[in-house]
Design a protein around this motif. Sequence first.
Motif, PDB file in Angstrom:
ATOM      1  N   GLY A  54       0.793  -1.212   0.000  1.00 43.46           N
ATOM      2  CA  GLY A  54       0.000   0.000   0.000  1.00 43.46           C
ATOM      3  C   GLY A  54       0.829   1.267   0.000  1.00 43.46           C
ATOM      4  N   VAL A  55       2.135   1.162   0.320  1.00 43.60           N
ATOM      5  CA  VAL A  55       2.941   2.384   0.361  1.00 43.60           C
ATOM      6  C   VAL A  55       3.074   2.983  -1.034  1.00 43.60           C
ATOM      7  CG1 VAL A  55       5.224   3.320   0.809  1.00 43.60           C
ATOM      8  CG2 VAL A  55       4.190   1.767   2.438  1.00 43.60           C
ATOM      9  N   GLU A  56       3.516   2.183  -2.005  1.00 44.31           N
ATOM     10  CA  GLU A  56       3.555   2.573  -3.409  1.00 44.31           C
ATOM     11  C   GLU A  56       4.132   3.968  -3.616  1.00 44.31           C
ATOM     12  OE1 GLU A  56      -0.453   2.029  -4.704  1.00 44.31           O
ATOM     13  OE2 GLU A  56      -0.322  -0.140  -4.604  1.00 44.31           O
ATOM     14  N   GLY A  57       5.227   4.254  -2.946  1.00 45.61           N
ATOM     15  CA  GLY A  57       5.886   5.524  -3.171  1.00 45.61           C
ATOM     16  C   GLY A  57       5.248   6.696  -2.473  1.00 45.61           C
ATOM     17  N   ASN A  58       4.359   6.467  -1.499  1.00 49.13           N
ATOM     18  CA  ASN A  58       3.691   7.573  -0.834  1.00 49.13           C
ATOM     19  C   ASN A  58       4.548   8.247   0.222  1.00 49.13           C
ATOM     20  OD1 ASN A  58       1.176   7.544  -2.136  1.00 49.13           O
ATOM     21  ND2 ASN A  58       0.481   5.821  -0.902  1.00 49.13           N
ATOM     22  N   ILE A  59       5.587   7.577   0.712  1.00 51.70           N
ATOM     23  CA  ILE A  59       6.346   8.083   1.848  1.00 51.70           C
ATOM     24  C   ILE A  59       7.633   8.756   1.385  1.00 51.70           C
ATOM     25  CG2 ILE A  59       7.472   7.518   4.018  1.00 51.70           C
ATOM     26  CD1 ILE A  59       4.448   7.146   4.057  1.00 51.70           C
ATOM     27  N   GLY A  60       7.765  10.028   1.754  1.00 46.11           N
ATOM     28  CA  GLY A  60       8.978  10.779   1.466  1.00 46.11           C
ATOM     29  C   GLY A  60       9.573  11.307   2.753  1.00 46.11           C
ATOM     30  N   VAL A  61      10.638  12.089   2.621  1.00 47.97           N
ATOM     31  CA  VAL A  61      11.305  12.626   3.800  1.00 47.97           C
ATOM     32  C   VAL A  61      11.763  14.048   3.510  1.00 47.97           C
ATOM     33  CG1 VAL A  61      13.609  11.793   3.165  1.00 47.97           C
ATOM     34  CG2 VAL A  61      13.024  12.081   5.574  1.00 47.97           C
ATOM     35  N   ASN A  62      11.719  14.904   4.522  1.00 54.58           N
ATOM     36  CA  ASN A  62      12.240  16.264   4.412  1.00 54.58           C
ATOM     37  C   ASN A  62      13.738  16.248   4.678  1.00 54.58           C
ATOM     38  OD1 ASN A  62       9.899  18.452   4.256  1.00 54.58           O
ATOM     39  ND2 ASN A  62       9.153  16.761   5.514  1.00 54.58           N
ATOM     40  N   ARG A  81       2.016   3.450   8.267  1.00 53.73           N
ATOM     41  CA  ARG A  81       0.989   2.448   8.008  1.00 53.73           C
ATOM     42  C   ARG A  81      -0.369   3.106   7.753  1.00 53.73           C
ATOM     43  NH1 ARG A  81       1.911  -0.332  11.947  1.00 53.73           N
ATOM     44  NH2 ARG A  81       0.370   0.333  13.473  1.00 53.73           N
ATOM     45  N   HIS A  82      -0.684   4.138   8.531  1.00 55.72           N
ATOM     46  CA  HIS A  82      -2.000   4.758   8.445  1.00 55.72           C
ATOM     47  C   HIS A  82      -2.217   5.484   7.119  1.00 55.72           C
ATOM     48  CE1 HIS A  82      -5.739   6.420   9.929  1.00 55.72           C
ATOM     49  NE2 HIS A  82      -5.320   7.649   9.688  1.00 55.72           N
ATOM     50  N   VAL A  83      -1.269   6.332   6.715  1.00 54.09           N
ATOM     51  CA  VAL A  83      -1.480   7.134   5.510  1.00 54.09           C
ATOM     52  C   VAL A  83      -1.411   6.286   4.247  1.00 54.09           C
ATOM     53  CG1 VAL A  83      -0.643   9.243   6.598  1.00 54.09           C
ATOM     54  CG2 VAL A  83       0.973   7.805   5.309  1.00 54.09           C
ATOM     55  N   SER A  84      -0.802   5.094   4.354  1.00 57.52           N
ATOM     56  CA  SER A  84      -0.652   4.226   3.184  1.00 57.52           C
ATOM     57  C   SER A  84      -1.679   3.109   3.135  1.00 57.52           C
ATOM     58  CB  SER A  84       0.752   3.610   3.172  1.00 57.52           C
ATOM     59  OG  SER A  84       1.747   4.594   3.186  1.00 57.52           O
ATOM     60  N   SER A  85      -2.525   3.026   4.152  1.00 61.86           N
ATOM     61  CA  SER A  85      -3.440   1.885   4.272  1.00 61.86           C
ATOM     62  C   SER A  85      -4.604   1.940   3.304  1.00 61.86           C
ATOM     63  CB  SER A  85      -3.999   1.823   5.698  1.00 61.86           C
ATOM     64  OG  SER A  85      -4.840   2.947   5.956  1.00 61.86           O
ATOM     65  N   GLY A  86      -4.934   3.140   2.805  1.00 62.75           N
ATOM     66  CA  GLY A  86      -6.117   3.284   1.970  1.00 62.75           C
ATOM     67  C   GLY A  86      -7.381   3.516   2.764  1.00 62.75           C
ATOM     68  N   ALA A  87      -7.274   3.532   4.091  1.00 64.63           N
ATOM     69  CA  ALA A  87      -8.458   3.764   4.920  1.00 64.63           C
ATOM     70  C   ALA A  87      -8.911   5.207   4.853  1.00 64.63           C
ATOM     71  CB  ALA A  87      -8.154   3.386   6.373  1.00 64.63           C
ATOM     72  N   PHE A  89      -2.339   9.126   1.388  1.00 66.44           N
ATOM     73  CA  PHE A  89      -1.806  10.484   1.404  1.00 66.44           C
ATOM     74  C   PHE A  89      -0.303  10.460   1.175  1.00 66.44           C
ATOM     75  CE2 PHE A  89      -5.654  10.618   3.956  1.00 66.44           C
ATOM     76  CZ  PHE A  89      -6.301  11.770   3.488  1.00 66.44           C
ATOM     77  N   GLU A  90       0.135  11.165   0.135  1.00 69.21           N
ATOM     78  CA  GLU A  90       1.567  11.380  -0.039  1.00 69.21           C
ATOM     79  C   GLU A  90       2.051  12.133   1.195  1.00 69.21           C
ATOM     80  OE1 GLU A  90       4.497  13.992  -2.953  1.00 69.21           O
ATOM     81  OE2 GLU A  90       2.512  13.376  -3.707  1.00 69.21           O
ATOM     82  N   THR A  91       3.075  11.598   1.857  1.00 67.81           N
ATOM     83  CA  THR A  91       3.466  12.110   3.168  1.00 67.81           C
ATOM     84  C   THR A  91       4.983  12.236   3.270  1.00 67.81           C
ATOM     85  OG1 THR A  91       1.520  11.113   4.224  1.00 67.81           O
ATOM     86  CG2 THR A  91       3.381  11.643   5.653  1.00 67.81           C
ATOM     87  N   TYR A  92       5.431  13.383   3.786  1.00 62.40           N
ATOM     88  CA  TYR A  92       6.856  13.629   3.976  1.00 62.40           C
ATOM     89  C   TYR A  92       7.156  13.718   5.473  1.00 62.40           C
ATOM     90  CZ  TYR A  92       7.062  14.535  -1.000  1.00 62.40           C
ATOM     91  OH  TYR A  92       6.987  14.407  -2.368  1.00 62.40           O
ATOM     92  N   ILE A  93       7.911  12.738   5.972  1.00 64.26           N
ATOM     93  CA  ILE A  93       8.287  12.726   7.380  1.00 64.26           C
ATOM     94  C   ILE A  93       9.357  13.787   7.629  1.00 64.26           C
ATOM     95  CG2 ILE A  93       9.334  11.353   9.220  1.00 64.26           C
ATOM     96  CD1 ILE A  93       8.196   8.858   7.870  1.00 64.26           C
ATOM     97  N   PHE A  94       9.222  14.492   8.731  1.00 58.96           N
ATOM     98  CA  PHE A  94      10.239  15.438   9.146  1.00 58.96           C
ATOM     99  C   PHE A  94      11.009  14.807  10.306  1.00 58.96           C
ATOM    100  CE2 PHE A  94      11.944  18.985  11.533  1.00 58.96           C
ATOM    101  CZ  PHE A  94      12.448  19.793  10.534  1.00 58.96           C
ATOM    102  N   ALA A  95      12.281  14.545  10.104  1.00 57.63           N
ATOM    103  CA  ALA A  95      13.146  14.927   9.006  1.00 57.63           C
ATOM    104  C   ALA A  95      14.136  13.803   8.772  1.00 57.63           C
ATOM    105  CB  ALA A  95      13.910  16.204   9.370  1.00 57.63           C
TER     106      ALA A  95
END
Length: 468
Positions: free
Chosen positions: A29-37, A297-303, A313-319
């Motif tokens: 479910g992640v499919e490239g949704n997780i990025g980083v600052n 897990r939450h933002v990539s779950s599709g829920a 949700f495409e999401t960028y973790i800080f940092a």
Amino acid sequence: MAEPFIPLSSSMLFLTVISLFLASALFPGVEGNIGVNYGTVANNLPPTSQVAHFLLESTVINRVKLYDANPDILKAFAHTGIAVTVTVPNDLIPRLTKLSFAQQWVEDNVRPYTPTTSIVRILVGNEVITTADKSLIGNLVPAMQTLHTALVAASLDRRIQVSTPHSLGVLSNSSPPSTGKFLLGYDVHVMKPLLSFLRATNSPFMINPYPFFGCSSDTLDYALFRPNAGVLDGNTGLLYTSMLDAQLDAVFSAMKVLGFDDLEIVIAETGWPSMGDSTQVGVDANVAAEYNGNLMRHVSSGAGTPLMPNRTFETYIFALFNEDLKPGPTSERNFGLFRQDMTPVYDIGILRPTARSSIPNNQTPIPSKTPPLNPKPRSSKGKRWCLPKTGADESTLQRNVDYVCGLGLDCEPIQQGGDCFLPNTVRAHAAFAMNAYYQSTGKNESDCDFDQTGAITDVDPSYGKCQY
């Protein structure tokens, strides 16, 4: 002094192609949704070329967001396929409203690096509206429009989006979520034109939600995605068990008031510090690991959220790193996922299995309290696998492959079309072959020596259909 540009190896280039595949295999479910600052307010960061190499080969992160358009970083990420977002600093916003300046900025900061560096988005400023600077706020949307015009003239508008990130301070009301509204005055005169621009250019609305800054000792479970009684929105009858969901839905409600509930929302920044002052609640490495692990897990779950179901949700973790030169409380300097030597401050599962197995014993990451994102256990009690050490010479690893396969062990999985053929790198194939040998023998430590290129791990390196 700028770091020299070091071209990436062919094996690294190939990893670009399978980056999304591995992210999907490790974290369904992640499919490239997780990025980083990738912040740089520090005096002890590793060379940019080393960072790009590390993210590509050792992690499943394939998106980075920069707070400027640092040429050394842009050069370092060339040929990696990692999606890069750059930022125009706040102080340039008034000048960016002039087309000649916008065109020159694109010529200087974008064109020399694309398409070899995958620049996908330009952010005009950061949290501009909450600066209360009338010059910046008044020029924000015109600057975005002019920059887009410059991208059109350079034939880059279909490749590169233009947006700007906001803090939750753009909302005049956020509780309950259904009553979310933008600041009075800014809603019609700034936010509506901004949202119209984003819709016209198919760009996302970007927000920086931080449950960390909104929680207390009473709401810590609510902020960390832990089981809790939840908060009821009396207007909708919806129950919120996650503070992040409530923050996102408040933004959604504010957009809906203005008629823009169809826009994509991107989480441009969110995170949790691993160290802080004694007065701060829930600040340690275990809690940071818990928040960021649950977040992924939450933002990539599709829920999705109560008001935005069935979304990711495409999401960028800080940092990316702790930044020792940042001002403010201790926590500001300790949001990093990694130390300067690129060992994890804590483990949330973004390292590839081979990278995780090579972390030195004296720098073992602090375990997260959260369950792993992969539904298959990442570690099995009593089981061990043999994998190449980080930095092992490729020619030696190739000899390991030739030796093992020459013994008659089953190497079909790493042949063309096999379940473990991708990634098609010497290191990946050696990992499979060396482990096959180790599993077929007495599983003694000496069976994983391979001229001191092998290391035993209890982390299952299997992914997708590739079973070790």
